[in-house]
Motif scaffolding. Structure first.
Motif, PDB file in Angstrom:
ATOM      1  N   PRO A   1      27.183  41.437  42.389  1.00 22.51           N
ATOM      2  CA  PRO A   1      28.011  40.180  42.692  1.00 22.51           C
ATOM      3  C   PRO A   1      27.298  38.935  42.741  1.00 22.51           C
ATOM      4  O   PRO A   1      27.602  37.787  42.638  1.00 22.51           O
ATOM      5  CB  PRO A   1      28.546  40.672  44.098  1.00 22.51           C
ATOM      6  N   LEU A   2      25.727  38.932  43.194  1.00 21.16           N
ATOM      7  CA  LEU A   2      25.105  37.675  43.165  1.00 21.16           C
ATOM      8  C   LEU A   2      24.701  37.066  41.819  1.00 21.16           C
ATOM      9  O   LEU A   2      24.634  35.732  41.633  1.00 21.16           O
ATOM     10  CB  LEU A   2      23.750  38.124  43.840  1.00 21.16           C
ATOM     11  N   HIS A   3      24.807  37.737  40.567  1.00 19.48           N
ATOM     12  CA  HIS A   3      24.811  37.485  39.485  1.00 19.48           C
ATOM     13  C   HIS A   3      25.992  37.212  38.632  1.00 19.48           C
ATOM     14  O   HIS A   3      26.257  36.693  37.548  1.00 19.48           O
ATOM     15  CB  HIS A   3      23.960  38.162  38.536  1.00 19.48           C
ATOM     16  N   TYR A   4      27.458  37.635  39.308  1.00 24.13           N
ATOM     17  CA  TYR A   4      28.605  37.290  38.691  1.00 24.13           C
ATOM     18  C   TYR A   4      28.851  36.139  37.863  1.00 24.13           C
ATOM     19  O   TYR A   4      29.174  36.306  36.769  1.00 24.13           O
ATOM     20  CB  TYR A   4      29.670  37.654  39.848  1.00 24.13           C
TER      21      TYR A   4
ATOM     22  N   ALA B   1      38.589  47.177  28.095  1.00 21.81           N
ATOM     23  CA  ALA B   1      37.088  47.631  28.197  1.00 21.81           C
ATOM     24  C   ALA B   1      36.400  46.323  28.883  1.00 21.81           C
ATOM     25  O   ALA B   1      35.382  46.353  29.810  1.00 21.81           O
ATOM     26  CB  ALA B   1      36.589  47.953  27.063  1.00 21.81           C
ATOM     27  N   ALA B   2      36.812  45.218  28.454  1.00 26.12           N
ATOM     28  CA  ALA B   2      36.128  43.733  28.859  1.00 26.12           C
ATOM     29  C   ALA B   2      36.472  43.641  30.254  1.00 26.12           C
ATOM     30  O   ALA B   2      35.414  43.158  30.907  1.00 26.12           O
ATOM     31  CB  ALA B   2      36.753  42.723  27.982  1.00 26.12           C
ATOM     32  N   MET B   3      37.683  44.101  30.587  1.00 23.28           N
ATOM     33  CA  MET B   3      37.995  43.860  32.056  1.00 23.28           C
ATOM     34  C   MET B   3      37.403  44.915  32.861  1.00 23.28           C
ATOM     35  O   MET B   3      37.099  44.683  34.112  1.00 23.28           O
ATOM     36  CB  MET B   3      39.603  44.316  32.084  1.00 23.28           C
ATOM     37  N   SER B   4      36.912  45.906  32.456  1.00 22.51           N
ATOM     38  CA  SER B   4      36.320  47.012  33.188  1.00 22.51           C
ATOM     39  C   SER B   4      34.847  46.468  33.432  1.00 22.51           C
ATOM     40  O   SER B   4      34.114  46.628  34.283  1.00 22.51           O
ATOM     41  CB  SER B   4      36.283  48.283  32.732  1.00 22.51           C
ATOM     42  N   PHE B   5      34.282  45.867  32.228  1.00 17.38           N
ATOM     43  CA  PHE B   5      32.889  44.985  32.231  1.00 17.38           C
ATOM     44  C   PHE B   5      32.795  43.916  33.432  1.00 17.38           C
ATOM     45  O   PHE B   5      31.719  43.948  34.228  1.00 17.38           O
ATOM     46  CB  PHE B   5      32.430  44.713  31.069  1.00 17.38           C
ATOM     47  N   ASP B   6      33.995  43.286  33.398  1.00 18.78           N
ATOM     48  CA  ASP B   6      33.983  42.322  34.504  1.00 18.78           C
ATOM     49  C   ASP B   6      34.019  42.853  35.705  1.00 18.78           C
ATOM     50  O   ASP B   6      33.416  42.333  36.715  1.00 18.78           O
ATOM     51  CB  ASP B   6      35.427  41.549  34.362  1.00 18.78           C
ATOM     52  N   ARG B   7      34.694  43.947  36.119  1.00 16.21           N
ATOM     53  CA  ARG B   7      34.655  44.420  37.376  1.00 16.21           C
ATOM     54  C   ARG B   7      33.636  44.908  37.706  1.00 16.21           C
ATOM     55  O   ARG B   7      33.164  44.965  38.956  1.00 16.21           O
ATOM     56  CB  ARG B   7      35.944  45.431  37.568  1.00 16.21           C
ATOM     57  N   HIS B   8      32.804  45.742  37.174  1.00 16.11           N
ATOM     58  CA  HIS B   8      31.423  46.037  37.078  1.00 16.11           C
ATOM     59  C   HIS B   8      30.452  45.191  37.609  1.00 16.11           C
ATOM     60  O   HIS B   8      29.730  45.450  38.666  1.00 16.11           O
ATOM     61  CB  HIS B   8      31.066  46.833  35.800  1.00 16.11           C
ATOM     62  N   VAL B   9      30.385  44.035  36.954  1.00 15.57           N
ATOM     63  CA  VAL B   9      29.364  43.081  37.196  1.00 15.57           C
ATOM     64  C   VAL B   9      29.939  42.530  38.717  1.00 15.57           C
ATOM     65  O   VAL B   9      29.148  42.076  39.554  1.00 15.57           O
ATOM     66  CB  VAL B   9      29.671  41.801  36.204  1.00 15.57           C
ATOM     67  N   ALA B  10      31.287  42.302  39.075  1.00 14.17           N
ATOM     68  CA  ALA B  10      31.627  41.729  40.207  1.00 14.17           C
ATOM     69  C   ALA B  10      31.268  42.774  41.455  1.00 14.17           C
ATOM     70  O   ALA B  10      30.944  42.235  42.384  1.00 14.17           O
ATOM     71  CB  ALA B  10      33.251  41.552  40.121  1.00 14.17           C
ATOM     72  N   ILE B  11      31.230  43.978  41.198  1.00 15.21           N
ATOM     73  CA  ILE B  11      30.967  44.878  42.270  1.00 15.21           C
ATOM     74  C   ILE B  11      29.759  45.300  42.190  1.00 15.21           C
ATOM     75  O   ILE B  11      29.009  45.192  43.576  1.00 15.21           O
ATOM     76  CB  ILE B  11      31.986  46.229  42.007  1.00 15.21           C
ATOM     77  N   CYS B  12      29.126  45.434  41.263  1.00 14.79           N
ATOM     78  CA  CYS B  12      27.545  46.233  41.265  1.00 14.79           C
ATOM     79  C   CYS B  12      26.578  44.871  41.095  1.00 14.79           C
ATOM     80  O   CYS B  12      25.599  45.244  41.641  1.00 14.79           O
ATOM     81  CB  CYS B  12      27.275  46.835  39.855  1.00 14.79           C
TER      82      CYS B  12
END
Length: 314
Positions: A129-132, A116-127
């Motif tokens: 990206p400027l605030h990653y 679940a934590a990894m999916s949150f990381d991918r969500h922030v990276a894709i959705c």
């Protein structure tokens, strides 16, 4: 008077794979090879993430934690399973059996939360990206990882305390190759309603909720990817998520068939087969999937291979 004369069971008899006498050597060798490769692959992932500056990103930090969890999980079960394959069946004390359940629960819960934590990381990276880099700080990564381990330890310890209070005075045969919670509870002559209730209640925050969270985040990720104008951009964005999505589907698929939708009591061999897949192949597939599908991991492996070949052993 009868209750006082009841025999207290102090050990269980694990039947293992008793019906595979002719194939035990072949099964032993096959399981041993898979186990060695699984442990080696996960250790390799951890080492690569530690020594390669190019892999010092949140996704690979969580991946190294997932690999550590896989190592703890598989080494808790497989060595004793290999012994059972050779000898046919074996005895294990009640205390050791319950301890194995505790050591099984910690990495299992941890992996659910890490995915679940990894999916949150991918969500922030894709959705976003400027605030990653602002959101996914190293401090947050450590806090999320420690939280996963702490929840896994705490919830497993609660189950351990409840199981440790059970009394066993009847049959002591477990038709399995490791101590799983369902057959252990079935053998108890105590009231097991509290154990089953607490186990069911804890399954929601540690199994069902992370799975729902992963589904929701990937719906959002897919929606964002489809809005990317270029095919190259969409392909690159999806490739960063495909490895994690594959591992999550594999992990939750086997976990669901084992515990959420288990086979009927008449399908003991089916249950053993699924458990074998869960304990042997899942830890092997995780590093394979990430090494084969992830460009950064493959690049790091190739770089180290080139460095090693420059200095041949004399």
């Amino acid at each position: 008077m009868l209750e006082k004369n009841q025999t207290v069971v102090t050990e269980f008899l694990l039947l293992g794979f008793g019906n595979l006498h002719e194939l035990r050597i072949l099964l032993f060798v096959l399981c041993l090879v898979i186990h060695i490769n699984a442990v080696t692959g996960n250790v390799l992932v951890i080492v690569l993430v530690l020594v390669n500056q190019s892999l010092h990103f949140p996704m690979y930090f969580f991946l190294s934690q997932l690999s550590l969890s896989e190592i703890l999980f598989t080494t808790n079960i497989v060595p004793s399973m290999l012994w059972l394959i050779l000898v046919g069946c074996g005895r294990v004390s009640v205390n050791r059996c319950i301890s194995q359940l505790f050591l099984l629960g910690v990495p299992t819960i941890n992996q659910c939360l890490l995915l679940a934590a990894m999916s949150f990381d991918r969500h922030v990276a894709i959705c976003k990206p400027l605030h990653y880099t602002i959101i996914m700080t190293f401090k947050l990564q450590v806090q999320m990882s420690l939280s996963c381990w702490l929840v896994g330890f705490t919830f497993s310890f609660v189950i351990y305390i409840l199981l440790d209070r059970l009394e066993f005075c009847g049959p002591n045969i477990i038709n399995h190759f490791y101590c799983d919670i369902a057959p252990v509870v079935e053998l108890s002559c105590s009231d097991t309603s509290v154990v089953m209730l607490v186990t069911s209640l804890l399954s929601f925050p540690v199994v069902i909720s992370p799975f729902i969270f992963i589904l929701v985040t990937y719906i959002s990720i897919l929606s964002t990817i489809l809005k990317i104008p270029s095919n190259t951009g969409r392909q690159k964005a999806f490739s960063t998520c495909s490895s994690h999505l594959t591992v999550a589907c594999l992990y939750y698929g086997t976990l669901s068939f084992l515990y959420i939708f288990p086979p009927s009591n008449n399908s003991v061999n089916v249950n053993k087969g699924l458990s074998l897949l869960y304990t042997l192949l899942t830890p092997l597939f995780n590093p394979l999937i990430y090494s084969l599908r992830n460009h950064d991991i493959r690049k790091a492996i190739n770089r180290h291979i080139k460095q090693w070949t420059k200095y041949p052993i004399r």
